[in-house]
Write an enzyme that holds these catalytic residues in place. Structure first.
Site, PDB file in Angstrom:
ATOM      1  N   GLY A  14       0.834  -1.195   0.000  1.00 36.83           N
ATOM      2  CA  GLY A  14       0.000   0.000   0.000  1.00 36.83           C
ATOM      3  C   GLY A  14       0.869   1.246   0.000  1.00 36.83           C
ATOM      4  CB  ALA A  15       0.075   4.780   0.774  1.00 33.17           C
ATOM      5  CB  ALA A  16       2.921   2.529   4.686  1.00 39.35           C
ATOM      6  CB  SER A  43      -7.134   0.391   3.460  1.00 40.79           C
ATOM      7  OG  SER A  43      -7.770  -0.640   4.155  1.00 40.79           O
ATOM      8  N   GLY A  49     -11.055  10.737   1.101  1.00 33.74           N
ATOM      9  CA  GLY A  49     -10.914  12.126   1.556  1.00 33.74           C
ATOM     10  C   GLY A  49      -9.628  12.808   1.159  1.00 33.74           C
ATOM     11  CD  GLU A 115     -11.374  14.349   5.087  1.00 32.45           C
ATOM     12  OE1 GLU A 115     -11.932  13.261   5.193  1.00 32.45           O
ATOM     13  OE2 GLU A 115     -10.187  14.474   4.765  1.00 32.45           O
ATOM     14  CG  HIS A 226     -15.979   6.906   7.896  1.00 35.05           C
ATOM     15  ND1 HIS A 226     -17.113   7.617   7.561  1.00 35.05           N
ATOM     16  CD2 HIS A 226     -14.935   7.618   7.424  1.00 35.05           C
ATOM     17  CE1 HIS A 226     -16.752   8.711   6.898  1.00 35.05           C
ATOM     18  NE2 HIS A 226     -15.429   8.729   6.800  1.00 35.05           N
ATOM     19  NE  ARG A 273     -13.255  10.215  10.117  1.00 33.36           N
ATOM     20  CZ  ARG A 273     -12.334   9.891   9.253  1.00 33.36           C
ATOM     21  NH1 ARG A 273     -11.584   8.828   9.470  1.00 33.36           N
ATOM     22  NH2 ARG A 273     -12.131  10.595   8.182  1.00 33.36           N
ATOM     23  CG  HIS A 327     -12.706   4.353   8.349  1.00 33.32           C
ATOM     24  ND1 HIS A 327     -12.870   4.138   7.002  1.00 33.32           N
ATOM     25  CD2 HIS A 327     -11.993   5.515   8.463  1.00 33.32           C
ATOM     26  CE1 HIS A 327     -12.289   5.128   6.318  1.00 33.32           C
ATOM     27  NE2 HIS A 327     -11.735   5.957   7.191  1.00 33.32           N
ATOM     28  NE  ARG A 362      -7.221   7.274  10.558  1.00 31.95           N
ATOM     29  CZ  ARG A 362      -7.903   7.764   9.515  1.00 31.95           C
ATOM     30  NH1 ARG A 362      -7.556   8.929   8.988  1.00 31.95           N
ATOM     31  NH2 ARG A 362      -8.916   7.108   9.000  1.00 31.95           N
ATOM     32  CG  LEU A 368      -3.969   8.243   2.388  1.00 26.67           C
ATOM     33  CD1 LEU A 368      -4.730   8.985   1.289  1.00 26.67           C
ATOM     34  CD2 LEU A 368      -3.232   7.053   1.780  1.00 26.67           C
TER      35      LEU A 368
HETATM   36  C1  SIN Z   1     -13.069   9.944   4.431  1.00 26.89           C
HETATM   37  O1  SIN Z   1     -12.871  10.288   3.289  1.00 26.89           O
HETATM   38  O2  SIN Z   1     -14.046  10.291   5.080  1.00 26.89           O
HETATM   39  C2  SIN Z   1     -12.080   9.038   5.086  1.00 26.89           C
HETATM   40  C3  SIN Z   1     -10.760   9.677   5.171  1.00 26.89           C
HETATM   41  C4  SIN Z   1     -10.018   9.187   6.380  1.00 26.89           C
HETATM   42  O3  SIN Z   1     -10.368   8.154   6.948  1.00 26.89           O
HETATM   43  O4  SIN Z   1      -9.102   9.873   6.822  1.00 26.89           O
END
Ligand code: SIN
Length: 500
Positions: A14-16, A43, A49, A115, A226, A273, A327, A362, A368
């Protein structure tokens, strides 16, 4: 059995994992173990987001850090947060230079979305498919830098107290990979729940590889749900309705059309959240975007709109039912700020790791950012260490035949996990987890990845329930029915478990 020797073994694409691979010196051989298509199974490509980075004129790393720590519910690690917030902007700019197609304003500057929990707009994004854009860039750049093995790591090897690689199950059987350093970048655990925004491979297998090798895990009682996953369909995988929709003005309403979130937090739809998720879980809830300019919705959220339309609803015209879904995992393999686990030569980065940066909850789009910042730091730490010779591996783990209905095991595992470790946690239910999953946790290793993931999931869920029972308070993503409030005596107390 095929045997491979490499300098660096990265488990997870993944990204990491791929950002770390790109920051390793070119002269090092890097093997990446990927459970799916190159970087397509985890993921990261699903992230909608954005990447949080203090790049706006009204923002700063200090403000980003303050938001991160506030949302972390008194449990965030200040040093890790400082590192994340000060290094995220540079990582984002690196990605942009690599060609990542981030959304831009008319003047060419990066467009930032807002967000939940962010006091200013801070999420660098690529419409509503940021993870996919980042992964496409990283895959492209990493392709000729790494050797890819499609498979799943079954066990790590520790010789003389150091990690020396591991055994990977592929379609052609077991492959032994001896490495000077090993990096776990295996992602999260959402697939252990009945309802999740994560892909099917997010099963916590990396955390269990580390645990079985003797590394410490920390904060594993904290799971993020989420708030706004689409509450339609039979699949346990739920379509995510990005929080950026609420950042763009979407409301959450109850069956009488009332915006009820302000009863729970003064920031309403943009509250942290954990608060929003608990409030939404307490009643039937809908996301209302009908007052938002349709052109803006079409332009900034094309994928979410298209996804919702496949369920016969239209975000522009309809109320859309939402429910929380598993999530993100705040807990994981405990590391220092350079990804070092408690076992020499074993590193962990991204969601499978735990630096304490997310505390008990978080902040949006910090995942990310975490993957990039700590992936890069681990690569630099590995590059700076004395490499030493590649050590051999011990004897390969024996694979046994077992007669078990793996699909039925998965249904049971998810039900037990969601019943005990969901948004509201009951002590009696948590206490029943050990017995309910014992048979799955003691399964032998077989030649089946799904069975291995099932076994690992059962081990992890039992550990999580044990730790969650110990924390006699509610905080962030850990909410107990018998201790419904935070207890100041628990603030900053991090529970760590290890086998050794
Ligand atoms: C989202 O787009 O709501 C999720 C992004 C995240 O989990 O940081």
């Amino acid at each position: 059995m095929e045997r491979i020797k490499t300098d660096i073994l990265i488990i997870g694409a993944g990204a990491a994992g791929l950002f770390a691979a790109l920051h390793l010196p070119r002269e090092l051989d890097v093997v990446v173990v990927d459970k799916g298509k190159l970087g397509g199974g985890g993921s990261s490509p699903w992230a909608q987001g954005g990447v949080a980075a203090a790049l706006g004129p009204d923002d700063s790393p200090d403000l980003h850090a303050a938001d991160t720590l506030r949302v972390a519910a008194g449990h965030g690690d200040v040093s890790a947060v400082t590192v994340l917030c000060s290094e995220a902007p540079e990582c984002v700019m690196e990605l942009a230079e690599l060609g990542c197609d981030f959304a831009r304003n008319e003047d060419g500057s990066l467009h930032l979305a807002r967000e939940g929990g962010q006091s200013v707009a801070r999420s660098v994004h690529s419409d509503d498919a940021t993870g996919a854009a980042i992964m496409s860039t990283l895959r492209d750049k990493a392709r000729d830098r790494v050797t890819r093995i499609e498979g799943s790591c079954l066990q790590l090897c520790v010789v003389g107290g150091r990690c020396t690689g591991g055994w990977v199950l592929t379609e052609d059987g077991l492959v032994e990979v001896a490495a000077r350093s090993t990096v776990l970048a295996t992602g999260g655990i959402g697939a252990l729940f009945t309802s999740t925004t994560n892909p099917v491979g997010a099963t916590g297998d990396g955390q269990v590889l580390a645990w079985e090798a003797g590394a410490g895990l920390a904060d594993i009682e904290f799971v993020q749900f989420h708030p706004t996953a689409l509450a339609l369909g039979d699949s346990h995988q739920r379509l995510l309705l990005t929080e950026a929709l609420r950042g763009a003005g979407a409301h959450v309403v109850d069956s009488e059309g009332r915006r009820f979130l302000f009863e729970h937090h003064s920031d309403g739809e943009l509250a942290p959240r954990d608060v929003v998720a608990r409030a939404i879980a307490s009643r039937h809830s809908w996301l209302d975007c009908r007052h938002i300019d349709p052109a803006l919705l079409e332009e900034e959220f094309p994928n979410v709109l298209a996804g919702v339309r496949t369920y016969g609803l239209d975000l522009i015209k309809d109320l859309v039912p939402v429910q929380p879904a598993a999530h993100y995992f705040m807990g994981g393999i405990q590391t220092d700020l350079d990804g070092r686990s408690s076992i020499p030569r074993l590193y962990a980065i991204g969601e499978c790791s735990n630096t304490g940066v997310h505390g008990a909850n978080r902040l949006a789009s910090n995942s990310l950012a975490e993957a990039l910042v700590f992936g890069r730091r681990a690569a630099k730490a590995i590059a700076g260490q004395r490499m030493g010779p590649t050590k051999g591996l011990a004897a390969a783990p024996p694979l046994q035949e077992v007669d078990i209905d793996v699909d039925a095991g998965w249904v049971r595992l998810r039900e037990v996990c969601s019943g005990a470790l969901g948004i509201q946690r009951d002590p009696k239910v948590m206490a029943s987890v050990a017995g309910a999953l014992e048979d799955l946790a003691i399964l032998p290793l077989t030649g089946s990845t799904r069975a291995a993931e099932l076994r690992a999931g059962a081990i992890l869920v039992r550990l999580m329930a044990r730790v969650a029972l110990l924390r006699t308070e509610s905080r962030g993503g850990h909410h107990r029915t018998d201790y419904p409030s935070p207890d100041p005596d628990w603030a900053g107390v991090r529970l760590r478990v290890s086998r050794s």
